[in-house]
Design an enzyme around this catalytic site. Structure first.
Site, PDB file in Angstrom:
ATOM      1  N   LYS A  68       0.863  -1.183   0.000  1.00  0.00           N
ATOM      2  CA  LYS A  68       0.000   0.000   0.000  1.00  0.00           C
ATOM      3  C   LYS A  68       0.900   1.233   0.000  1.00  0.00           C
ATOM      4  CE  LYS A  68      -3.857   1.637   2.958  1.00  0.00           C
ATOM      5  NZ  LYS A  68      -4.649   1.287   4.172  1.00  0.00           N
ATOM      6  N   SER A 143      -9.496   1.173   3.213  1.00  0.00           N
ATOM      7  CA  SER A 143      -8.695   2.035   2.384  1.00  0.00           C
ATOM      8  C   SER A 143      -7.643   1.302   1.558  1.00  0.00           C
ATOM      9  CB  SER A 143      -7.998   3.097   3.242  1.00  0.00           C
ATOM     10  OG  SER A 143      -7.126   2.487   4.164  1.00  0.00           O
ATOM     11  N   SER A 167      -9.559  -1.425   7.138  1.00  0.00           N
ATOM     12  CA  SER A 167      -8.993  -1.179   5.813  1.00  0.00           C
ATOM     13  C   SER A 167      -8.305  -2.357   5.141  1.00  0.00           C
ATOM     14  CB  SER A 167      -8.009  -0.019   5.880  1.00  0.00           C
ATOM     15  OG  SER A 167      -8.713   1.179   5.831  1.00  0.00           O
TER      16      SER A 167
HETATM   17  N1  GLN Z   1     -13.030   2.977   6.759  1.00  0.00           N
HETATM   18  C1  GLN Z   1     -12.380   3.281   8.002  1.00  0.00           C
HETATM   19  C2  GLN Z   1     -12.124   4.753   8.102  1.00  0.00           C
HETATM   20  O1  GLN Z   1     -12.388   5.434   7.151  1.00  0.00           O
HETATM   21  C3  GLN Z   1     -11.121   2.470   8.141  1.00  0.00           C
HETATM   22  C4  GLN Z   1      -9.902   3.129   7.633  1.00  0.00           C
HETATM   23  C5  GLN Z   1      -8.653   2.318   7.878  1.00  0.00           C
HETATM   24  O2  GLN Z   1      -8.689   1.231   8.456  1.00  0.00           O
HETATM   25  N2  GLN Z   1      -7.533   2.876   7.500  1.00  0.00           N
HETATM   26  O3  GLN Z   1     -11.674   5.223   9.111  1.00  0.00           O
END
Ligand code: GLN
Length: 460
Positions: A68, A143, A167
């Site tokens: 990532k 994400s 994410s």
């Molecule tokens: N969807 C969650 C958020 O927007 C998780 C994000 C993540 O785990 N980086 O905070």
């Protein structure tokens, strides 16, 4: 199907260079998914040649992978999918990458994400969204959407991601691959762009639980450069028979898509057929976890993003008229709307007039959540439920309504706030052909048990 063993036999039959070249070609052939933001060709091919000449060896010698783009890596910029870091060249590499490289693995590129990992669809990337591996009109999830899609498309056998509130698990579920969010502190976060330091974790995507387990055994472990890392504990283990598994009732309500519930119930049946006991359990406090998460995480985000001031590193606005103008415009141009929203919410809940009412309350509630999980783990080895309320939604479907987007995180944030391990395992597809995952959640440091459980069903 591309698993690690298969790639290894291809390397043996041909060469690391040809396998790495093939992965890079496949990645470029699939550029319309927009899963990757950059490629690390020259460094990757140089390393492949060293594998072929025997200068680089190890248990993953020549095996390509992707990270990532919030991991600091050599060979390409580390953008966190933001204009803020668009041209940032990392001076060092993340510990997790160093550990994989020490085993001979080869990073071929950097995957797309929601900018600074804020989001659940990869639509918050400053460079455009990633498309779902099964349906290009749908989101990849997020994400870590890019990492999930490169794994699902079999461009690489595994990819690293970060999971702060879902994410890794959510995009894994949306793209039909395995995703591991380990116990908080299992994998060093050194060299990974911080989002919310009390829930940030590093984990992996793979096409099987067996491969995910292998990768976790390599990247986990204590690191003096991340003081939150736990003493080494991750050791792959044999399946423990006759476990007690609790199916979380609140995750199976009528509001959850019927096909998601059906796949989860089928997975429960498969566990029963293996001799495990699956019973319904109740965790009423989960109804408050989204509220806790969207107070605590923005608070930490606002603090972690304070370092991007346009002076030390990152984007700097042109021709500033004053110091305030430099800060203001650099941050305005460098962050996407969702980053700004979180900075504002975080600053608000931490401000002196509201600290007790929001941040303090959320932290107290978080303690109650941890206790509620601990109580369940006195009687159950593992908890089971869906990963997300629906399969992958359509691109653009939730972008105009942040609350709707946040609601999709309802089943992944509890394990994040509690710091406990949770994995997402493919459990079939919907009638429309969209993957559906189930989530296995365990107590702290039971990561290997979750993976062996998933592996035991995979072997059937
Ligand atoms: N969807 C969650 C958020 O927007 C998780 C994000 C993540 O785990 N980086 O905070």
């Amino acid at each position: 199907m591309t698993n690690i063993a298969e790639i290894q036999s291809q390397i043996k039959a041909s060469s690391a260079r040809s396998v790495v070249e093939a992965a890079l070609t496949k990645a470029r052939d699939n550029e319309n998914y927009h899963a990757l933001l950059s490629f690390t060709d020259s460094r990757a091919l140089e390393r492949a040649d060293k594998v072929d000449s025997g200068q680089i060896t190890g248990r993953l010698a020549g095996v390509p992978f992707v990270v990532k783009d919030n991991f600091l890596a050599f060979g390409a910029p580390t953008t966190a999918a933001s204009h803020m870091l668009e041209s940032f060249q990392a001076p060092l590499q993340a510990t997790a990458i160093e550990k994989l490289e020490a085993e001979g693995a080869i990073c071929i590129g950097k995957a797309n994400l929601d900018a600074f990992a804020h989001g659940g669809s990869t639509e918050n990337s400053a460079f455009g969204p990633t498309k779902n591996a099964f349906d290009m009109s749908r989101v990849a999830g997020g994400s870590s959407g890019g990492s999930a899609v490169v794994t699902a498309l079999h461009i690489v056998p595994f990819a690293l991601g970060s999971d702060t509130g879902g994410s890794i698990r959510q995009p894994a579920s949306f793209n039909g691959v395995v995703g591991v969010k380990p116990t908080y502190g299992t994998v060093s976060r050194y060299g990974v762009v911080a989002m919310a330091s009390s829930t940030d974790t590093i984990g992996t995507f793979a096409t099987s639980a067996a491969d995910a387990e292998f990768i976790m055994s390599i990247i986990s472990g204590r690191d003096a450069r991340d003081m939150t890392t736990l003493p080494d504990f991750f050791v792959p283990q044999a399946i423990r028979p006759a476990q007690k598994i609790g199916l979380i009732k609140e995750f199976m309500s009528d509001e959850v898509d019927p096909e998601v519930r059906a796949r989860t119930n089928e997975y429960a049946e498969r566990l029963r057929a293996e001799g495990h006991v699956v019973e319904e359990v109740s965790l009423p406090i989960v109804q408050y976890t989204l509220a806790m998460y969207y107070i605590i995480v923005p608070a930490e985000v606002s603090s972690n993003l304070a370092r991007y001031d346009g002076i030390r590193y990152g984007h700097r606005a042109a021709a500033p008229t004053s110091l305030g103008d430099l800060y203001g415009r650099s941050r305005d141009e460098g962050f996407v709307a969702e980053n700004k929203r979180r900075i504002m919410i975080g600053s608000y809940v931490l401000s002196s007039g509201f600290f007790d009412a929001y941040y303090q309350q959320a932290q107290k509630a978080r303690t109650l959540l941890i206790r509620a999980f601990n109580e369940l783990f006195e009687s159950y080895d593992v908890l089971l439920g869906p990963v997300t309320p629906t399969p992958a939604f359509r691109l653009g479907e939730n972008t105009s309504d942040p609350i709707k987007m946040y609601l999709a995180d309802i089943m992944t944030v509890p394990a994040s706030l509690a710091g406990i391990p949770a994995i997402s395992v493919p459990a079939g597809v919907s009638q429309a052909g969209l993957p559906i995952g189930v989530q296995l959640i365990g107590q702290r440091r039971s990561d290997a048990n979750l993976l062996s459980l998933a592996r035991s069903l995979e072997e059937k």
